[in-house]
Design an enzyme around this catalytic site. Structure first.
Site, PDB file in Angstrom:
ATOM      1  N   HIS A 263      16.340 129.116  19.016  1.00  0.00           N
ATOM      2  CA  HIS A 263      15.314 129.707  19.888  1.00  0.00           C
ATOM      3  C   HIS A 263      14.932 131.118  19.439  1.00  0.00           C
ATOM      4  CE1 HIS A 263      15.527 126.402  22.821  1.00  0.00           C
ATOM      5  NE2 HIS A 263      16.828 126.425  22.604  1.00  0.00           N
TER       6      HIS A 263
ATOM      7  N   ASN B  70      14.333 122.957  28.483  1.00  0.00           N
ATOM      8  CA  ASN B  70      13.497 122.619  27.340  1.00  0.00           C
ATOM      9  C   ASN B  70      12.251 121.885  27.809  1.00  0.00           C
ATOM     10  OD1 ASN B  70      15.249 123.650  25.351  1.00  0.00           O
ATOM     11  ND2 ASN B  70      16.410 121.748  25.245  1.00  0.00           N
TER      12      ASN B  70
ATOM     13  N   HIS C 186      21.484 132.950  30.874  1.00  0.00           N
ATOM     14  CA  HIS C 186      22.841 132.419  30.995  1.00  0.00           C
ATOM     15  C   HIS C 186      22.867 131.406  32.129  1.00  0.00           C
ATOM     16  CE1 HIS C 186      27.057 131.890  31.300  1.00  0.00           C
ATOM     17  NE2 HIS C 186      27.300 132.804  32.215  1.00  0.00           N
TER      18      HIS C 186
END
Length: 749
Positions: free
Chosen positions: A132, A205, A397
């Site tokens: 990413h 995603n 996170h």
């Protein structure tokens, strides 16, 4: 300055209950030694805020990292004042010349300005993300519908109309920061919700499944998908041996691979891209009741992709294609918008639904079985002020949870709970990355975490531990609006390195996805597999992947095998009996055209009188009109947005021809058909590409004549009328389906 003995310091500790100083003459309101009035070091039990600083203590002024007073306008946070200074605020008279021993002499070591400037430059770059790395981000707001109030106690989801600031980062997975936007790849869709109960990160995603079921395999799939270690090529591609070697051997990757080979692997824009939380999460209501959910982002404009040739052109013509579209749309006021939806399942001990294991990240639950329930709307309305400070330093996170949302035992999710936090320690140089402005929570923080690299907070108090009495017991635990670790029963079982039996089905859902595609989408999938496997050098890898395709569908396998010049193998297992899910297809529905881009080709005169009106009509409908002319500046009173030298078909969702511009004197004549030889060849190329890419094309007057002479006028999706408004209306209707797929009938059923 007064000094105190340790006993006197205890006596003068502020009472947790009253805020009054405790002296030997006043009884404390904390338990003390019987009959003495002396306090003990037992932790006070009445909650109160942090104690004020000791009068003997000083602290820096409350300012931003660049010295601006808090409450200053946003521009002061990055730079302030009219004069150039050092990092310490000393004004500079010259930053163009280093300090030397004479005009021709060596640079002197004492040149503190040169050393500060060059040292900072030398360290401007931080390590890019392993995956990413190539990304773009924007600020926005999430507005709750309140429809999740019966599912969760998370305030940002349950309160109708509640607005929560967000930052969203989109990214490709495989490429480095310098790679192109439009490569075939999975896209990250990570959202940071700055809720008033803490920060919640939904890190997903644009595909609902992943290559692996267990996080321990993550280094393997990334090493396989990245460039070859001996040559560091190919960049940002899966069309190479190591990727296909891995996925053909590790067959649980076949489902995600099929999604990558579909049109989902090359989205038209971030605005027309779905997002998924991938994993199953657990929601907790006020009474402690739980349900299992999957998160979905549904784009307002629908799901739309590039065709393969467009993606290749864009990689060369405009490698920043997706990030440019994101920021241009925000600047134009065509704000990207998504709905957040939930698939909701009972929280049963089996953690399955309709026979599908909800803890398996390689599986989807078809929307026909569990509809997506909308719970809120996301609008991105502000671009970053500084790309590095925001897009590069934002740290997501999965462990950033808020009350009302918890995780499950999905083995991929469990590993991500460790990995995402761990990776920031290297990228952002220590544990204090939550203090970087883009990562700062919008809720009060009193965490007792201290020191470390880049500690910006200046903590008061002397007791960063629990229990304590020296800081009046602060901070206090609470049950009110607190995060709850759901007391899920952990089954007593032996320690094993294994997965449930249900995880071993690697092909039924891949077949479900294939059968859910329209003929056009299947055609694209076949071409993608054929192209990618053709780029592999090792024959055994191609043959092994063909065997995987045989286990999915014989037509798919036969067509790819034919393209590779290889025999199609027989399946090694019985083909799964599955029911297609139409919701998985991108084709066959109508979508709003808001924010879509229409190019209008004019000549040196600016076209006819209708152009200005058409442009206003397009803008008034929420679309973006761009005038394309032989040169820049103004033509016929119209501002030119693109010239024939800079315009390429990839930028436009539809094309209107208001003229048939002749060739410029400095442009080579067109090759091929003489029917359009009198038209600028760059316009011919623009029309031909839009036609090949199945886009709507319209023309009136000379533009209609150009389309008739080119032989395109009678093909699907090409509109020719004398009325400019009639042409636009027909083109807008065609745009609602994104593409004119009937122009190229599929050869696969």
């Amino acid at each position: 300055m007064e000094s105190h003995t340790p006993a006197e310091a205890v006596k003068n500790t502020v009472s947790a209950g009253t805020g009054e100083a405790m002296t030997g003459e006043k009884k404390p309101d904390v338990p003390g030694k019987p009959g003495t009035g002396e306090p003990t070091l037992a932790e006070p039990t009445t909650p109160r805020g942090p104690l004020p600083p000791d009068p003997a203590q000083g602290r820096p002024d409350t300012r931003t990292p660049t010295g601006a007073e808090t409450g200053a306008p946003p521009t002061a946070y990055g730079q302030q004042g009219a004069f150039l200074t050092t990092a310490q605020g000393a004004r500079l008279r010259d930053t163009d010349h280093s300090l030397k021993a004479g005009p021709r002499g060596p640079i002197l070591l004492q040149d503190h300005h040169f050393r500060e400037k060059i040292t900072h430059f030398d360290h401007e770059r931080i390590p890019e993300r392993v995956v990413h790395a190539r990304g773009a981000g924007a600020h926005g707001v999430f507005t709750s519908y309140g429809s999740a109030a019966n599912l969760t106690c998370a305030g940002f989801l349950r309160e109708k109309g509640k607005e929560t600031e967000v930052f969203v980062r989109f990214s490709t997975v495989l490429g480095s920061r310098g790679s192109a936007d439009t490569v075939r790849d999975t896209r990250g869709f990570a959202t940071k919700f700055y809720t008033d109960e803490g920060t919640f990160d939904l890190v997903g995603n644009n595909m609902p499944v992943f290559f692996i079921q267990d996080a321990i395999k993550f280094p393997d799939i990334v090493h396989a998908a990245k460039w070859h270690p001996d040559r560091e090529i190919p960049q940002a591609q899966s069309a190479h041996d190591t990727f296909w070697d891995f996925v053909s051997l590790h067959t649980e990757a076949q489902h995600h691979t099929m999604w990558n080979m579909s049109d989902r692997g090359i989205p038209r824009s971030f605005r027309t891209m779905e997002g998924f939380g991938v994993h199953t999460f657990r929601l907790v209501d006020d009474a402690g009741g739980t349900v299992l959910v999957k998160f979905h982002w549904k784009p307002k404009l629908g799901v739309h992709s590039l065709v393969w040739e467009e993606a290749q052109l864009a990689s060369g013509v405009d490698p920043d294609f997706h990030r440019r579209d994101l920021y241009d749309s925000i600047e134009a006021g065509a704000y990207p918008e998504w709905e957040l939806g939930l698939q909701v399942f009972p929280d049963t001990p089996e953690e399955t639904f309709a026979g599908i294991d909800l803890l398996d990240p390689t599986k989807v639950v078809p929307e026909e079985l569990a509809p997506v329930q909308p719970v809120g709307k996301l609008v991105l309305n502000r671009a970053p002020t500084n790309f590095h400070a925001e897009v590069e330093q934002v740290a997501f996170h999965l462990g950033n949870l808020v009350p009302g949302i918890d995780v499950t035992n999905d083995p991929l999710l469990q590993g991500r709970l460790f990995s995402y936090l761990d990776t920031q320690l290297t990228r952002l140089a220590g544990p204090n990355f939550p203090q970087i402005p883009i990562n700062r929570p919008h809720a009060p923080v009193n965490d007792m975490l201290r020191d470390g690299f880049h500690q910006h907070a200046v903590h008061s108090g002397v007791a960063p531990y629990k229990p304590n009495s020296l800081d009046g017991g602060n901070p206090f635990p609470t049950g009110e609006n607190a995060f709850l670790d759901v007391p899920v029963t952990v089954t007593e079982a032996p320690k094993v390195r294994d997965l449930p039996v249900s995880f071993k089905d690697h092909f039924s859902q891949v077949r479900l996805f294939w059968l859910s595609m329209s003929p056009v989408e299947r055609e694209h999938i076949i071409r993608a597999y054929t192209f990618e496997l053709s780029k592999c050098y090792h024959q055994e890898i191609r043959e092994r992947q063909l065997l995987c395709l045989a286990n999915i569908d014989p037509v798919l396998c036969e067509r790819v095998a034919a393209g590779l010049g290889l025999p199609a193998p027989e399946p090694a297992i019985p083909l799964a009996d599955v029911t297609p899910s139409p919701a998985l297809s991108q084709i066959g529905r109508q979508w709003p055209a808001d924010g879509r881009i229409i190019g209008i080709v004019v000549d040196e005169t600016g076209g006819d009188d209708a152009v200005a009106g058409i442009r206003e009509t397009i803008a008034g409908a929420g679309l973006v009109p761009l005038i394309i002319a032989p040169r820049g500046g103004k033509v016929g009173g119209l501002t030119v947005h693109r010239t024939f030298a800079t315009a390429r078909s990839i930028e436009y969702d539809a094309l209107l021809l208001a003229a048939a511009p002749p060739p410029a004197a400095d442009v080579a004549p067109a090759r091929g058909s003489s029917r359009t030889a009198d038209v600028d060849p760059r316009v011919n190329m623009l029309v031909d590409e839009c036609w090949r890419h199945a886009k709507a094309i319209g023309g009136w007057g000379a533009g209609a004549e150009l389309l008739r002479r080119s032989g395109l006028a009678d093909t699907p999706g090409v509109v020719t009328q004398e009325s400019a408004t009639g042409v636009l209306a027909a083109v807008q209707q065609l745009m609602a389906e994104h593409r004119v797929w009937e122009r190229f009938p599929a050869t696969v059923a």
